[in-house]
Design an enzyme around this catalytic site. Structure first.
Site, short mmCIF file in Angstrom:
data_model
loop_
_atom_site.label_atom_id
_atom_site.label_comp_id
_atom_site.label_asym_id
_atom_site.label_seq_id
_atom_site.Cartn_x
_atom_site.Cartn_y
_atom_site.Cartn_z
N TYR A 221 0.86 -1.27 0.08
CA TYR A 221 0.08 -0.05 -0.12
C TYR A 221 0.82 1.29 -0.15
CZ TYR A 221 -4.15 -2.81 1.18
OH TYR A 221 -5.07 -3.88 1.06
N LEU B 76 -18.61 -2.09 -0.48
CA LEU B 76 -19.58 -1.31 -1.06
C LEU B 76 -19.51 -1.34 -2.49
CD1 LEU B 76 -19.43 2.07 0.76
CD2 LEU B 76 -20.63 0.01 1.21
N LEU C 212 -20.24 1.46 -5.66
CA LEU C 212 -21.68 1.30 -6.17
C LEU C 212 -22.62 1.05 -5.32
CD1 LEU C 212 -20.45 -1.23 -9.35
CD2 LEU C 212 -20.90 1.28 -9.38
N GLY D 277 -24.64 4.42 -3.15
CA GLY D 277 -25.40 5.43 -3.53
C GLY D 277 -24.78 6.09 -4.85
#
Length: 331
Positions: free
Chosen positions: A53, A217, A221, A224
């Site tokens: 990362y 999520l 998508l 909301g």
């Protein structure tokens, strides 16, 4: 905050996992520290990162940011269950010199020591294999891990992006060596992507692994996306893979039905998506990757959200699961 044990272990972790992937690339160090402080204050004690990362020429930067946060003291390290990962090349262009990626005993040793240095700690609570290494035998991997455990450098081991049979194979061979084996599996799992229910999650449950869903999520998508598209225009439109996914008419119809259902109940799409995962068998807690404290606050609401059986049934109609294996693809 609610807590649960990580799989079959005695380790107690929060039902939300703080993902740190945005720390460095999208969130500055000071703001990252603020988010981690806020998470800890809210009772989130399970933090997830990875050696790669930071991405590109900044690989390792995220671990360094977590390490500088630990260095502030105040019990930060002691209160945190720290998870990081090994597998990917640390070269900016993924053009590693031989033995500088994947799960050879040599790379596991080098990568663990490098992560410990960046994180500024002498042990990692959960050391995760970021992907399956098809070229390295499990006897070699488990021998390398056993050395790290004996040295006190790692406590537990987990997998990420494994198939169900990979989990079975790894833990059967660990058992033959008298080792604890894998204690968690971090997999792609959410309302819109439920293929893990076919074999990965059943395998994890059978072998006592806690399931840690990533991308809860589905890349935004389920947060909301269609509403944001209408309200914000280009400035709030989905990008990358999410934008490509929204070109799928069938998916757009499902997302619209989902957003309409959630709005009817006066709820937020992202909260519902996280809360749904917390109802799923075998799930320890989803990984949330906030870029701001406001996004963290939104995620925290999901822990207190109770979804009725009727509401869960309505969600199932919109996003049906694949069913168990082999019935999902056979009679």
């Amino acid at each position: 905050m609610e807590y649960t044990q990580l799989g079959r272990t005695g380790l107690k972790v929060s039902r939300l996992v703080l993902g740190t992937m945005n720390f460095g690339p999208l969130t500055e160090e000071a703001d990252s520290h603020t988010i981690m402080d806020s998470a800890l204050d809210a009772g989130v004690n399970f933090f997830d990162t990875a050696n790669v990362y930071g991405w590109g020429e900044n690989k390792g930067r995220t671990e360094e940011i977590v390490g500088s946060w630990f260095a502030k003291g105040g019990g930060r390290r002691e209160k945190t269950v720290l998870a990081t990962k090994v597998y990917g090349s640390m070269d900016a262009n993924n053009a590693s010199w031989p033995n500088e990626d994947k799960l050879s005993a040599l790379n596991i040793r080098r990568a663990a020591d490098a992560s410990l240095k960046r994180l500024g700690t002498d042990y990692i609570d959960l050391y995760q294999f970021h992907h399956i290494d098809r070229a390295t035998p499990w006897d070699e991997i488990w021998q390398a891990i056993d050395v790290l455990v004996q040295q006190g450098k790692i406590l537990y081991v987990g997998s990420s992006n494994f198939a169900g049979w990979n989990i079975a194979q790894a833990n059967e061979l660990a058992a033959r060596r008298g080792l604890l084996g894998l204690t968690s599996e971090q997999c792609l799992y959410n309302l819109a992507e439920r293929r893990a229910e076919m074999e990965v999650i059943p395998a994890a449950q059978a072998y006592g692994l806690g399931v840690i869903p990533w991308s809860p999520l589905q890349g935004g998508l389920l947060g909301g996306a269609l509403r944001k598209e209408r309200e914000g225009g280009a400035s709030r439109s989905a990008t990358g893979r999410s934008a490509d996914a929204l070109k799928n008419t069938a998916l757009r119809e499902k997302l619209q039905a989902y957003e309409d259902l959630v709005a009817k109940h006066g709820l937020e799409p992202g909260d519902v998506a996280l809360a749904w995962l917390l109802t799923r068998p075998g799930v320890t807690g989803p990984i949330v990757g906030p870029r701001t404290t406001e996004q963290l606050d939104s995620a925290l609401r999901a822990v207190e959200l109770e979804l009725s059986a009727e509401f869960l049934a309505e969600l199932e109609e919109i996003f049906p699961g694949p069913g168990p294996s082999p019935e999902a693809f056979a009679w």
